[in-house]
Design a protein around this motif. Structure first.
Motif, PDB file in Angstrom:
ATOM      1  N   TYR A 133       0.847  -1.202   0.000  1.00  0.00           N
ATOM      2  CA  TYR A 133       0.000   0.000   0.000  1.00  0.00           C
ATOM      3  C   TYR A 133       0.877   1.246   0.000  1.00  0.00           C
ATOM      4  CZ  TYR A 133      -3.632   3.218   1.753  1.00  0.00           C
ATOM      5  OH  TYR A 133      -4.522   4.260   1.916  1.00  0.00           O
ATOM      6  N   TRP A 134       0.449   2.278  -0.707  1.00  0.00           N
ATOM      7  CA  TRP A 134       1.095   3.580  -0.592  1.00  0.00           C
ATOM      8  C   TRP A 134       0.013   4.654  -0.525  1.00  0.00           C
ATOM      9  CZ3 TRP A 134       1.184   0.747  -5.142  1.00  0.00           C
ATOM     10  CH2 TRP A 134       0.577   1.329  -6.257  1.00  0.00           C
ATOM     11  N   TYR A 135       0.340   5.762   0.119  1.00  0.00           N
ATOM     12  CA  TYR A 135      -0.621   6.849   0.279  1.00  0.00           C
ATOM     13  C   TYR A 135      -0.676   7.686  -0.991  1.00  0.00           C
ATOM     14  CZ  TYR A 135      -0.812   5.685   5.220  1.00  0.00           C
ATOM     15  OH  TYR A 135      -0.995   5.021   6.404  1.00  0.00           O
ATOM     16  N   VAL A 136      -1.879   8.080  -1.361  1.00  0.00           N
ATOM     17  CA  VAL A 136      -2.098   8.845  -2.589  1.00  0.00           C
ATOM     18  C   VAL A 136      -2.610  10.239  -2.250  1.00  0.00           C
ATOM     19  CG1 VAL A 136      -3.436   8.993  -4.725  1.00  0.00           C
ATOM     20  CG2 VAL A 136      -2.585   6.770  -3.940  1.00  0.00           C
ATOM     21  N   GLN A 137      -1.880  11.253  -2.686  1.00  0.00           N
ATOM     22  CA  GLN A 137      -2.379  12.619  -2.565  1.00  0.00           C
ATOM     23  C   GLN A 137      -3.411  12.877  -3.654  1.00  0.00           C
ATOM     24  OE1 GLN A 137       1.469  14.814  -2.584  1.00  0.00           O
ATOM     25  NE2 GLN A 137       0.826  15.561  -0.592  1.00  0.00           N
ATOM     26  N   LEU A 138      -4.398  13.688  -3.336  1.00  0.00           N
ATOM     27  CA  LEU A 138      -5.517  13.909  -4.245  1.00  0.00           C
ATOM     28  C   LEU A 138      -5.728  15.396  -4.514  1.00  0.00           C
ATOM     29  CD1 LEU A 138      -7.864  11.311  -2.521  1.00  0.00           C
ATOM     30  CD2 LEU A 138      -6.646  11.003  -4.698  1.00  0.00           C
ATOM     31  N   GLY A 139      -6.527  15.688  -5.526  1.00  0.00           N
ATOM     32  CA  GLY A 139      -6.792  17.073  -5.907  1.00  0.00           C
ATOM     33  C   GLY A 139      -6.492  17.345  -7.364  1.00  0.00           C
ATOM     34  N   ARG A 140      -6.208  16.280  -8.138  1.00  0.00           N
ATOM     35  CA  ARG A 140      -5.988  16.459  -9.578  1.00  0.00           C
ATOM     36  C   ARG A 140      -7.313  16.804 -10.254  1.00  0.00           C
ATOM     37  NH1 ARG A 140      -3.901  12.364  -7.386  1.00  0.00           N
ATOM     38  NH2 ARG A 140      -1.653  11.936  -7.373  1.00  0.00           N
ATOM     39  N   ARG A 141      -7.199  17.469 -11.397  1.00  0.00           N
ATOM     40  CA  ARG A 141      -8.389  17.790 -12.179  1.00  0.00           C
ATOM     41  C   ARG A 141      -8.261  17.195 -13.575  1.00  0.00           C
ATOM     42  NH1 ARG A 141     -11.707  21.909 -10.251  1.00  0.00           N
ATOM     43  NH2 ARG A 141     -12.005  22.864 -12.297  1.00  0.00           N
ATOM     44  N   ASP A 142      -9.392  16.970 -14.202  1.00  0.00           N
ATOM     45  CA  ASP A 142      -9.427  16.301 -15.493  1.00  0.00           C
ATOM     46  C   ASP A 142      -9.114  17.246 -16.640  1.00  0.00           C
ATOM     47  OD1 ASP A 142     -10.299  13.883 -14.294  1.00  0.00           O
ATOM     48  OD2 ASP A 142     -12.359  14.631 -14.263  1.00  0.00           O
ATOM     49  N   GLY A 143      -8.450  16.704 -17.655  1.00  0.00           N
ATOM     50  CA  GLY A 143      -8.202  17.467 -18.863  1.00  0.00           C
ATOM     51  C   GLY A 143      -9.461  17.558 -19.713  1.00  0.00           C
ATOM     52  N   THR A 144      -9.430  18.423 -20.692  1.00  0.00           N
ATOM     53  CA  THR A 144     -10.603  18.630 -21.546  1.00  0.00           C
ATOM     54  C   THR A 144     -10.339  18.225 -22.988  1.00  0.00           C
ATOM     55  OG1 THR A 144      -9.926  20.937 -21.902  1.00  0.00           O
ATOM     56  CG2 THR A 144     -11.480  20.499 -20.112  1.00  0.00           C
ATOM     57  N   THR A 145      -9.191  17.590 -23.233  1.00  0.00           N
ATOM     58  CA  THR A 145      -8.875  17.135 -24.581  1.00  0.00           C
ATOM     59  C   THR A 145      -7.950  15.933 -24.498  1.00  0.00           C
ATOM     60  OG1 THR A 145      -8.076  17.824 -26.771  1.00  0.00           O
ATOM     61  CG2 THR A 145      -6.836  18.601 -24.850  1.00  0.00           C
ATOM     62  N   ALA A 146      -7.801  15.251 -25.620  1.00  0.00           N
ATOM     63  CA  ALA A 146      -6.895  14.101 -25.705  1.00  0.00           C
ATOM     64  C   ALA A 146      -6.051  14.252 -26.965  1.00  0.00           C
ATOM     65  CB  ALA A 146      -7.686  12.794 -25.727  1.00  0.00           C
ATOM     66  N   ASN A 147      -5.022  13.404 -27.095  1.00  0.00           N
ATOM     67  CA  ASN A 147      -4.090  13.582 -28.200  1.00  0.00           C
ATOM     68  C   ASN A 147      -3.601  12.224 -28.677  1.00  0.00           C
ATOM     69  OD1 ASN A 147      -1.860  14.196 -29.874  1.00  0.00           O
ATOM     70  ND2 ASN A 147      -1.459  16.095 -28.756  1.00  0.00           N
ATOM     71  N   ASP A 148      -4.191  11.719 -29.751  1.00  0.00           N
ATOM     72  CA  ASP A 148      -3.801  10.401 -30.257  1.00  0.00           C
ATOM     73  C   ASP A 148      -2.375  10.395 -30.794  1.00  0.00           C
ATOM     74  OD1 ASP A 148      -4.610  12.021 -32.457  1.00  0.00           O
ATOM     75  OD2 ASP A 148      -4.857  10.228 -33.689  1.00  0.00           O
ATOM     76  N   GLN A 149      -1.958  11.507 -31.393  1.00  0.00           N
ATOM     77  CA  GLN A 149      -0.588  11.591 -31.919  1.00  0.00           C
ATOM     78  C   GLN A 149       0.426  11.501 -30.787  1.00  0.00           C
ATOM     79  OE1 GLN A 149       0.163  15.069 -34.300  1.00  0.00           O
ATOM     80  NE2 GLN A 149       2.239  14.465 -34.828  1.00  0.00           N
ATOM     81  N   ALA A 150       0.149  12.187 -29.689  1.00  0.00           N
ATOM     82  CA  ALA A 150       1.051  12.125 -28.540  1.00  0.00           C
ATOM     83  C   ALA A 150       1.096  10.719 -27.967  1.00  0.00           C
ATOM     84  CB  ALA A 150       0.600  13.121 -27.468  1.00  0.00           C
ATOM     85  N   ALA A 151      -0.034  10.037 -27.954  1.00  0.00           N
ATOM     86  CA  ALA A 151      -0.064   8.663 -27.451  1.00  0.00           C
ATOM     87  C   ALA A 151       0.819   7.757 -28.302  1.00  0.00           C
ATOM     88  CB  ALA A 151      -1.497   8.144 -27.432  1.00  0.00           C
TER      89      ALA A 151
END
Length: 338
Positions: free
Chosen positions: A151-169
């Motif tokens: 187990y490891w502790y996870v800090q939280l508070g991230r926010r979601d992106g509004t776009t994706a990038n198939d080329q970057a993937a």
């Protein structure tokens, strides 16, 4: 006449790096956006969050043991492409080609429904409060723990992106066919290092790979007309049976990445490498570089140190390129922006 005792002078050392770090955190510097994360971020707004995620992952694993590795891979493929922002979860739209159908993800990335189900449960309890990326980050941790890892502790508070990038993937996700130097360069470009390459590769202690990712090692390695000489002979025979050269339709058949303890998160992956039983070229390549080879040997001997250090690398990975504060959004559904 008694002379007054002088007040002693207190000497102290100014820790310049620490002061700089604190100053950047206070200024919300974009390179240190993870300063805004907190272990108790949802303590008041969604106190049942971690239990909901854990139960969702547990239920999914009870239904399909493979899903633990799939969730872990889903998290990695999200973070390694322009940072952890849940972009990998987005469906294609008229205006955007997402990452799901990029080469490294098409017909192989799994676990989307699991995150969807967890998100739906979270929304019932805490509407428009918890990001999809935080859910995915917690789910990856729980997938490891429920498979026998630490187990490891996870800090939280991230926010979601509004776009994706198939080329970057296509460009940024490491390939099992790439040289170790290329893979390491992709990691270091994200602020990770060669130790993280070794540790995060150890996630292949669970999960499966499709025949096409390793088949060239079995019959015609690098155009030699022969199998990969670095592949254990017993494993070679088993894999040739699973993925025969005469069958051109079996490219999607599966073989376990760790055939010894298939569903258990442990350090046997490293023992397999020392026995020339790494399934993927990128796995076995860790024995080529003396630096990575010494780490493979170390983690093969000390299982506790592996699981402990793996958690530390996962923390680093989960802080790559994150959005916090007013950046991004809290998606109501993980497959689409609000």
């Amino acid at each position: 006449m008694v002379e007054k005792q002088k007040k002693p002078v207190t000497h102290f050392t100014i820790n310049i790096p620490m002061l700089l770090f604190l100053a950047l955190c206070m200024s919300q510097h974009p390179l240190l956006s993870h300063c805004q994360l907190d272990y108790n971020f949802y303590y008041k707004t969604c106190p049942l969050l971690e239990g909901i995620v854990r139960n969702g992952v547990w239920s999914a694993i009870m239904n399909d043991t493979r899903i633990a590795a799939s969730i872990l891979r889903l998290h990695f493929h999200d973070c390694i492409v322009n940072g952890c922002d849940a972009s990998v979860l987005l469906d294609d739209t008229v205006d955007m080609t997402g990452e799901k159908n990029a080469g490294p993800n098409r017909n192989s990335l799994r676990g989307f429904e699991v995150i969807d189900n967890i998100k739906a449960d979270v929304e019932k309890n805490c509407p428009s409060t918890v990001s999809c990326v935080d859910i995915l980050t917690l789910a990856a941790r729980d997938a490891v723990v429920l498979s026998g890892g630490s187990y490891w502790y996870v800090q939280l508070g991230r926010r979601d992106g509004t776009t994706a990038n198939d080329q970057a993937a296509n460009q940024q996700i490491p390939s099992p066919f790439e040289p170790l130097d290329n893979i390491t360069a992709k990691f270091t470009s994200k602020g990770l290092d060669i130790k993280d390459v070794v540790l995060l590769s150890g996630a292949h202690t669970i999960g499966f790979a499709q025949c096409f990712t390793f088949k060239r090692r079995l019959f015609d390695f690098k155009g030699s007309g022969k199998p990969d000489p670095n592949l254990n002979s017993n494993l070679l025979q088993n894999l040739q049976s699973t993925c025969p050269s005469s069958d051109s339709t079996n490219s999607n058949k599966l073989a376990p990445l760790d055939p010894v303890t298939i569903s258990k998160f442990d350090n046997v992956y490293y023992k397999n490498l020392l026995n020339n039983s790494g399934l993927l070229e990128s796995d076995q390549a860790l024995l080529i570089d003396p630096k990575t080879a010494s780490m493979v040997d170390y983690y093969s001997k000390y299982p506790y140190m592996y699981t402990s250090d793996f958690g530390a690398s996962m923390v680093k990975l989960s802080n790559v390129g994150i959005l916090t504060g007013q950046n991004g959004q809290i998606r109501k559904k993980c497959r689409s922006v609000n």
